[in-house]
Scaffold this motif. Structure first.
Motif, PDB file in Angstrom:
ATOM      1  N   ARG A 220       0.490  -1.035   0.546  1.00  0.00           N
ATOM      2  CA  ARG A 220      -0.147   0.206  -0.186  1.00  0.00           C
ATOM      3  C   ARG A 220       0.728   1.493  -0.045  1.00  0.00           C
ATOM      4  O   ARG A 220       0.210   2.518  -0.511  1.00  0.00           O
ATOM      5  CB  ARG A 220      -0.532  -0.058   1.047  1.00  0.00           C
ATOM      6  N   ASP A 221       1.669   1.238   0.840  1.00  0.00           N
ATOM      7  CA  ASP A 221       2.709   2.464   1.003  1.00  0.00           C
ATOM      8  C   ASP A 221       3.803   2.399  -0.602  1.00  0.00           C
ATOM      9  O   ASP A 221       3.810   3.692  -0.416  1.00  0.00           O
ATOM     10  CB  ASP A 221       3.827   2.569   2.310  1.00  0.00           C
ATOM     11  N   LEU A 222       4.005   1.814  -0.973  1.00  0.00           N
ATOM     12  CA  LEU A 222       4.742   1.570  -2.387  1.00  0.00           C
ATOM     13  C   LEU A 222       4.388   2.140  -3.498  1.00  0.00           C
ATOM     14  O   LEU A 222       4.516   2.879  -4.232  1.00  0.00           O
ATOM     15  CB  LEU A 222       5.286  -0.296  -2.251  1.00  0.00           C
ATOM     16  N   ALA A 223       2.834   2.083  -3.365  1.00  0.00           N
ATOM     17  CA  ALA A 223       1.979   1.468  -4.373  1.00  0.00           C
ATOM     18  C   ALA A 223       1.876   3.473  -4.200  1.00  0.00           C
ATOM     19  O   ALA A 223       1.177   4.304  -5.168  1.00  0.00           O
ATOM     20  CB  ALA A 223       1.168   1.016  -4.561  1.00  0.00           C
ATOM     21  N   LYS A 224       1.691   4.034  -3.269  1.00  0.00           N
ATOM     22  CA  LYS A 224       1.126   5.425  -3.754  1.00  0.00           C
ATOM     23  C   LYS A 224       2.196   5.963  -3.437  1.00  0.00           C
ATOM     24  O   LYS A 224       2.189   7.328  -4.020  1.00  0.00           O
ATOM     25  CB  LYS A 224       0.472   5.753  -1.509  1.00  0.00           C
ATOM     26  N   SER A 225       3.658   5.890  -3.043  1.00  0.00           N
ATOM     27  CA  SER A 225       4.543   7.139  -3.030  1.00  0.00           C
ATOM     28  C   SER A 225       4.739   6.106  -4.907  1.00  0.00           C
ATOM     29  O   SER A 225       5.432   7.802  -5.084  1.00  0.00           O
ATOM     30  CB  SER A 225       5.999   6.517  -2.393  1.00  0.00           C
TER      31      SER A 225
ATOM     32  N   ASP B 297       2.299   6.244  -6.921  1.00  0.00           N
ATOM     33  CA  ASP B 297       1.805   6.958  -7.665  1.00  0.00           C
ATOM     34  C   ASP B 297       1.644   5.837  -8.691  1.00  0.00           C
ATOM     35  O   ASP B 297       0.795   6.235 -10.033  1.00  0.00           O
ATOM     36  CB  ASP B 297       1.601   7.661  -8.141  1.00  0.00           C
ATOM     37  N   LYS B 298       1.482   4.249  -7.987  1.00  0.00           N
ATOM     38  CA  LYS B 298       0.774   2.912  -8.775  1.00  0.00           C
ATOM     39  C   LYS B 298      -0.291   2.849  -8.239  1.00  0.00           C
ATOM     40  O   LYS B 298      -0.736   2.619  -7.438  1.00  0.00           O
ATOM     41  CB  LYS B 298       1.479   2.433  -9.204  1.00  0.00           C
ATOM     42  N   LYS B 299      -1.325   1.593  -8.818  1.00  0.00           N
ATOM     43  CA  LYS B 299      -2.943   1.236  -8.204  1.00  0.00           C
ATOM     44  C   LYS B 299      -2.081  -0.394  -8.019  1.00  0.00           C
ATOM     45  O   LYS B 299      -2.272  -0.813  -9.379  1.00  0.00           O
ATOM     46  CB  LYS B 299      -3.746   1.387  -8.419  1.00  0.00           C
ATOM     47  N   VAL B 300      -2.055  -0.565  -6.691  1.00  0.00           N
ATOM     48  CA  VAL B 300      -1.883  -2.255  -7.066  1.00  0.00           C
ATOM     49  C   VAL B 300      -2.385  -3.266  -5.836  1.00  0.00           C
ATOM     50  O   VAL B 300      -2.682  -2.494  -5.005  1.00  0.00           O
ATOM     51  CB  VAL B 300      -0.186  -2.361  -6.492  1.00  0.00           C
ATOM     52  N   ASP B 301      -3.207  -4.368  -6.393  1.00  0.00           N
ATOM     53  CA  ASP B 301      -3.744  -5.010  -5.085  1.00  0.00           C
ATOM     54  C   ASP B 301      -2.499  -6.812  -5.074  1.00  0.00           C
ATOM     55  O   ASP B 301      -2.220  -6.756  -6.384  1.00  0.00           O
ATOM     56  CB  ASP B 301      -4.778  -5.999  -6.512  1.00  0.00           C
ATOM     57  N   LEU B 302      -2.379  -6.466  -3.818  1.00  0.00           N
ATOM     58  CA  LEU B 302      -2.033  -8.127  -3.204  1.00  0.00           C
ATOM     59  C   LEU B 302      -2.661  -9.098  -2.637  1.00  0.00           C
ATOM     60  O   LEU B 302      -3.422  -8.456  -2.248  1.00  0.00           O
ATOM     61  CB  LEU B 302      -1.048  -8.123  -2.148  1.00  0.00           C
ATOM     62  N   VAL B 303      -2.684 -10.432  -3.715  1.00  0.00           N
ATOM     63  CA  VAL B 303      -3.378 -11.434  -3.314  1.00  0.00           C
ATOM     64  C   VAL B 303      -2.194 -12.436  -2.613  1.00  0.00           C
ATOM     65  O   VAL B 303      -1.465 -13.078  -2.977  1.00  0.00           O
ATOM     66  CB  VAL B 303      -3.715 -11.777  -4.898  1.00  0.00           C
ATOM     67  N   ILE B 304      -3.157 -12.498  -1.695  1.00  0.00           N
ATOM     68  CA  ILE B 304      -1.870 -13.955  -0.531  1.00  0.00           C
ATOM     69  C   ILE B 304      -3.081 -15.021  -0.890  1.00  0.00           C
ATOM     70  O   ILE B 304      -4.240 -15.090  -0.355  1.00  0.00           O
ATOM     71  CB  ILE B 304      -2.092 -13.116   0.707  1.00  0.00           C
ATOM     72  N   ILE B 305      -2.347 -16.504  -0.759  1.00  0.00           N
ATOM     73  CA  ILE B 305      -3.246 -17.520  -1.634  1.00  0.00           C
ATOM     74  C   ILE B 305      -1.960 -18.646  -0.594  1.00  0.00           C
ATOM     75  O   ILE B 305      -0.507 -18.350  -0.682  1.00  0.00           O
ATOM     76  CB  ILE B 305      -2.932 -17.918  -2.948  1.00  0.00           C
ATOM     77  N   GLY B 306      -2.683 -18.701   0.479  1.00  0.00           N
ATOM     78  CA  GLY B 306      -1.325 -19.411   1.347  1.00  0.00           C
ATOM     79  C   GLY B 306      -1.208 -19.583   2.129  1.00  0.00           C
ATOM     80  O   GLY B 306      -0.102 -20.535   2.964  1.00  0.00           O
ATOM     81  N   ALA B 307      -1.673 -18.866   2.859  1.00  0.00           N
ATOM     82  CA  ALA B 307      -0.779 -17.970   4.207  1.00  0.00           C
ATOM     83  C   ALA B 307      -1.029 -19.130   5.212  1.00  0.00           C
ATOM     84  O   ALA B 307      -0.124 -18.560   6.192  1.00  0.00           O
ATOM     85  CB  ALA B 307      -1.358 -16.790   4.752  1.00  0.00           C
TER      86      ALA B 307
END
Length: 693
Positions: free
Chosen positions: A388-393, A395-405
């Protein structure tokens, strides 16, 4: 009071609450109107404040107190969340994590929180430039935004109203210049208790008595006294600025009884902690990197059926688990020794006893290994906030999808895998995902997706980071590799796409056009590769230009007890991890050929190099030229194979991996450790990855 004995409990609980705060703040950012999430965040912040104050960490307590004030306005409908408030609260979480980390490292837990405290105070005063306007105070809003009641308290109100009593929600505010808030509050409660019964107070009565409130407190109250008489009695108390009475009728009580409003809430600190843990979905696991504890079972979700018993868990110090593993390792060595002696003595009663002990110790080994297994969730939990912080800095829109945590790994591996994953995810967001304008031009969604997966396969765990970005630019990678001397022009012509992709792991390699605080210095991926190799794993890259890149990490399940193939070289014994062996066999010396000074053999329609283990380790009493045929082990590292010549096979066995220490490790590149065999001899464990390298 001696606080040191409670320090480990404070650290574990603080890490749990910080993880819960981060997760639920991210949820709230997606659903800013969901008051139930605000309630969870408020409870975590409130509990963390109380714990910090008790332990004497004043800066921690002061910052969480101001966060509470903001969250209290939000949950009472007097303030709407906006970008500025989210950013401020996230910065507060960073400061809290830094202070808790300082406590873990033996510091005082102090931090520079003055600026953040002032920003939070400005938000409370409505000076944040956002939309924090008070809502109209009609009956429905006042009731729905009020403190949460549990089923018992709702039942008391309902039955009292049925028997002819009146129910009120009362909000009392003391004057700003009041010096003895607790005394005035006590006088108000005295008036209330003479005329009826307080069903619920917020803050709790204990907190009000200790002056742990700002200027206002509220109660649910049942009485037979008229509203005007009640208001007059409270207003007569000195230094009371305002009294707001809202009658509670059957409709508003039904509103309170709805699922979103009827979740259990109690001001008792211990029950608040439990409620916050149960409400978080999923519940935060202890942070392994911070020496967190161990959960024997996943924490209960609030969605679990009421009839299910809550799982019983206990926190265990990691050093105790390590001691248990070491003791069991010694037991395993003795078991192998006993099995060997029993086979020599050949007494039935001894053989039966040893066989029974072998079965029991095998079950014990299973349990001990499972105790050390920790879900990768404890590492994955930190990444949504980071993305979230990286995408904001950027200026990108990024979804992180976590599978198998929920996939489990040995705690030793968990401790080490965090940093490599940080590098790979930062690389995916910065280098992989394109800027919004480029994605739209390419016909893609403006929101990039990064998949973080974990799954078991055999005796390994695979972790994959895959993004739908621009992919690896082969010509640019080759150009940079040639410029930096990683490969020559001639070598570059014969490289496959996968081999070109692996060049990005070379030390100092970077294709970034400019250096930023995120990437571009040529550090990161080479660190990833060396760290994963040191864990007995390997990393591979698959990429398609314009479609994205997938990094795949293969890791061993555990690093303490491994299945191995024991072999002999002259009078010496060595062990090869079974996970790296493709097959064993024999080869005629006449089939071993020499090509450009390197020995090779034809293996299953491909050519693979031949390595003489005896020559590499300079075995003193073994000569590999005496026989026409010799034994070999075919080993694998990624997609690379090699044949290792040995004298003879002893057999498969479970061995305990013992480190050699810094002095020996510095001088033996192909040896990863040693083990003690059943006859008391020491066998060195060969690292197949180093052999192929």
């Amino acid at each position: 009071m001696e606080m040191n004995q409670y320090m480990s409990i404070f650290i574990d609980e603080a890490n749990d609450h910080l993880q819960s705060l981060n997760e639920n703040m991210l949820r709230l950012e997606q659903q800013p109107e969901d008051i139930s999430i605000v309630q969870i965040i408020f409870r975590s912040a409130h509990t963390l404040k109380g714990m910090s104050a008790t332990m004497g960490f004043e800066d921690l307590a002061a910052l969480t107190h101001e966060m509470e004030n903001v969250l209290d306005l939000v949950r009472n409908g007097k303030l709407s969340m906006n970008g500025n408030i989210f950013d401020t609260l996230f910065k507060c979480l960073d400061a809290l994590e830094a202070m808790v980390q300082d406590v873990i490292n033996g510091g005082t837990g102090k931090g520079e929180v003055t600026e953040l405290v002032e920003r939070l105070k400005a938000i409370v005063k409505g000076e944040d430039g956002g939309k924090g306007a008070a809502k109209a105070a009609n009956k429905e809003q006042a009731i729905s935004a009020s403190l949460v009641l549990d089923q018992y308290q709702l039942s008391v109100l309902s039955q009292s109203m049925e028997s002819g009593h009146r129910a009120y929600y009362i909000d009392v505010k003391v004057r700003e210049d009041c010096l003895l808030k607790a005394a005035r509050a006590y006088m108000v409660f005295d008036v209330l208790e003479r005329n009826g019964e307080v069903v619920k107070a917020h803050p709790s009565v204990q907190e009000i008595e200790q002056e742990l409130f700002e200027r206002s407190f509220s109660v649910y109250y049942i009485t037979q006294v008229d509203e005007a008489v009640l208001r007059d009695g409270i207003s007569r108390v000195s230094e009371i600025e305002s009294v707001v009475l809202t009658p509670v009728d059957r409709d508003s009580l039904a509103e309170l009884g709805r699922p979103q409003a009827s979740s259990v809430s109690t001001s008792d600190a211990i029950k608040e902690t439990a409620a916050a843990t149960e409400s978080a979905a999923p519940a935060a696991a202890p942070s392994a990197e911070n020496g967190g504890g161990l959960r024997a079972a996943p924490a209960a979700s609030s969605a679990a059926p009421a009839g299910n018993a809550a799982p019983r868990t206990i926190r265990v110090d990691i050093e105790r688990l390590d001691s248990l593993m070491n003791l069991f390792s010694e037991l395993l060595i003795d078991r192998v020794r006993l099995e060997q002696l029993a086979s020599e003595v050949r007494r039935n009663d001894l053989t039966e006893t040893v066989e029974h002990m072998a079965r029991v110790s095998a079950d014990l080994q299973n349990i001990v290994l499972k105790l050390r297994m920790v879900p990768v969730e404890s590492v994955f939990n930190r990444f949504p906030r980071m993305v979230r912080d990286l995408a904001k800095s950027l200026d990108k829109k990024v979804d992180l999808v976590i599978i198998g945590a929920e996939t489990e790994l040995d705690r030793t591996v968990i401790d080490e895998i965090g940093d490599p994953l940080v590098h790979l995810i930062r690389n995916a967001v910065d280098h992989g995902i394109e800027p919004i304008t480029e994605r739209i031009k390419a016909g893609k969604s403006e929101v990039g997706t990064v998949h973080l997966r974990a799954y078991h396969a055999g005796n390994h765990v695979f972790i994959e980071i895959e993004e739908d970005g621009k992919g690896i630019n082969r010509p640019k990678v080759l150009e940079t590799a040639i410029k930096r001397g990683v490969v020559t022009v001639e070598e570059a012509k014969n490289l496959s796409d996968d081999e070109v992709n692996m060049l990005i792991f070379a030390a100092g390699f970077s294709t970034a056009d400019k250096v930023s605080d995120i990437s571009g210095r040529g550090v990161g991926l080479d660190v990833v590769k060396s760290k994963i190799s040191s864990l007995g794993g390997h990393v591979s890259v698959h990429s398609k230009l314009g479609s994205g890149t997938r990094f795949s990490i293969q890791l061993p399940l555990t690093l303490s007890i491994i299945a191995a193939m024991l072999i002999k070289l002259g009078s010496e014994k060595y062990a090869f991890p079974l996970s790296s062996i493709v097959e064993t066999g024999s080869v005629k010396r006449s089939d071993i050929r020499t090509l450009h000074g390197n020995r090779i053999i034809d293996y299953r329609q491909s050519i693979i190099p031949v390595v003489s283990l005896a020559a590499l380790i300079d075995s003193p009493d073994y000569r590999d030229d005496d026989e026409t045929e010799t034994e070999m082990i075919v080993i694998r590292k990624g997609d690379k194979l090699a044949a290792v010549l040995v004298d003879e096979f002893i057999g498969q066995n479970e061995i305990v991996l013992k480190p050699l220490g810094k002095y020996l490790n510095a001088n033996l590149g192909i040896v990863s450790g040693a083990t003690i065999l059943g006859d008391g001899q020491v066998a060195l464990i060969v690292d197949p990855n180093a052999l192929i390298k």
